[in-house]
Scaffold this motif. Sequence first.
Motif, mmCIF file in Angstrom:
data_model
loop_
_atom_site.group_PDB
_atom_site.id
_atom_site.type_symbol
_atom_site.label_atom_id
_atom_site.label_comp_id
_atom_site.label_asym_id
_atom_site.label_seq_id
_atom_site.Cartn_x
_atom_site.Cartn_y
_atom_site.Cartn_z
ATOM 1 N N MET A 161 0.843 -1.201 0.000
ATOM 2 C CA MET A 161 0.000 0.000 0.000
ATOM 3 C C MET A 161 0.879 1.252 0.000
ATOM 4 S SD MET A 161 -3.168 0.740 2.552
ATOM 5 C CE MET A 161 -2.908 2.400 3.112
ATOM 6 N N ALA A 162 0.492 2.225 -0.789
ATOM 7 C CA ALA A 162 1.307 3.438 -0.894
ATOM 8 C C ALA A 162 1.124 4.322 0.336
ATOM 9 C CB ALA A 162 0.916 4.211 -2.145
ATOM 10 N N THR A 163 2.197 4.978 0.705
ATOM 11 C CA THR A 163 2.151 5.995 1.751
ATOM 12 C C THR A 163 2.049 7.340 1.046
ATOM 13 O OG1 THR A 163 3.650 4.657 3.072
ATOM 14 C CG2 THR A 163 3.441 6.963 3.713
ATOM 15 N N LEU A 164 1.213 8.237 1.534
ATOM 16 C CA LEU A 164 1.138 9.565 0.916
ATOM 17 C C LEU A 164 2.101 10.506 1.619
ATOM 18 C CD1 LEU A 164 -2.700 10.133 0.389
ATOM 19 C CD2 LEU A 164 -1.028 9.217 -1.224
ATOM 20 N N CYS A 165 2.868 11.226 0.815
ATOM 21 C CA CYS A 165 3.788 12.219 1.378
ATOM 22 C C CYS A 165 2.967 13.275 2.137
ATOM 23 C CB CYS A 165 4.583 12.862 0.246
ATOM 24 S SG CYS A 165 5.516 14.301 0.772
ATOM 25 N N ILE A 166 3.349 13.546 3.368
ATOM 26 C CA ILE A 166 2.579 14.515 4.167
ATOM 27 C C ILE A 166 2.739 15.947 3.673
ATOM 28 C CG2 ILE A 166 2.588 13.143 6.299
ATOM 29 C CD1 ILE A 166 4.773 15.209 7.308
ATOM 30 N N ALA A 167 3.770 16.190 2.859
ATOM 31 C CA ALA A 167 4.059 17.560 2.440
ATOM 32 C C ALA A 167 3.592 17.894 1.027
ATOM 33 C CB ALA A 167 5.549 17.847 2.581
ATOM 34 N N CYS A 168 3.388 16.875 0.163
ATOM 35 C CA CYS A 168 2.915 17.180 -1.191
ATOM 36 C C CYS A 168 1.825 16.227 -1.663
ATOM 37 C CB CYS A 168 4.082 17.206 -2.191
ATOM 38 S SG CYS A 168 4.718 15.575 -2.614
ATOM 39 N N GLY A 169 1.559 15.161 -0.924
ATOM 40 C CA GLY A 169 0.475 14.248 -1.275
ATOM 41 C C GLY A 169 0.838 13.194 -2.295
ATOM 42 N N MET A 170 2.091 13.166 -2.720
ATOM 43 C CA MET A 170 2.500 12.165 -3.705
ATOM 44 C C MET A 170 2.489 10.769 -3.083
ATOM 45 S SD MET A 170 6.097 11.888 -5.823
ATOM 46 C CE MET A 170 7.018 10.627 -4.923
ATOM 47 N N PRO A 171 1.896 9.779 -3.807
ATOM 48 C CA PRO A 171 1.953 8.415 -3.280
ATOM 49 C C PRO A 171 3.378 7.858 -3.409
ATOM 50 C CG PRO A 171 0.449 8.572 -5.177
ATOM 51 C CD PRO A 171 1.191 9.864 -5.082
ATOM 52 N N MET A 172 3.871 7.247 -2.373
ATOM 53 C CA MET A 172 5.223 6.693 -2.395
ATOM 54 C C MET A 172 5.141 5.189 -2.188
ATOM 55 S SD MET A 172 7.053 9.486 0.089
ATOM 56 C CE MET A 172 6.009 9.163 1.512
ATOM 57 N N GLU A 173 5.684 4.453 -3.118
ATOM 58 C CA GLU A 173 5.689 2.995 -3.001
ATOM 59 C C GLU A 173 7.104 2.445 -2.963
ATOM 60 O OE1 GLU A 173 2.859 0.773 -5.482
ATOM 61 O OE2 GLU A 173 1.803 2.673 -5.733
#
Length: 80
Positions: A1-13
């Motif tokens: 499951m992707a984590t969303l960057c808290i500062a820009c909302g980009m999904p990080m996998e």
Amino acid sequence: MATLCIACGMPMEKAEEFALGDRSRNYCRFCARPDGKMQDFAEKLKSLTAFIVRTQGLTSEAAQEAAREMMSRLPAWSGK
Ligand SMILES: [Zn+2]
């Protein structure tokens, strides 16, 4: 499951999408300074504004408004 960057909302996998390639961080490499710390509000606003100008062709004033609006919805900046 992707984590969303808290500062820009980009999904990080992938690990390399996280700051310093460290999956335990909650922000992405685009929101990190070269030393790995998260950028502050002014730095992120500036880089996001430049990104919007480049990708959407808005004036810098309009882009800054859009950037502020986007950032106000992200956990790292709520209340700013
Ligand atoms: Zn980010």
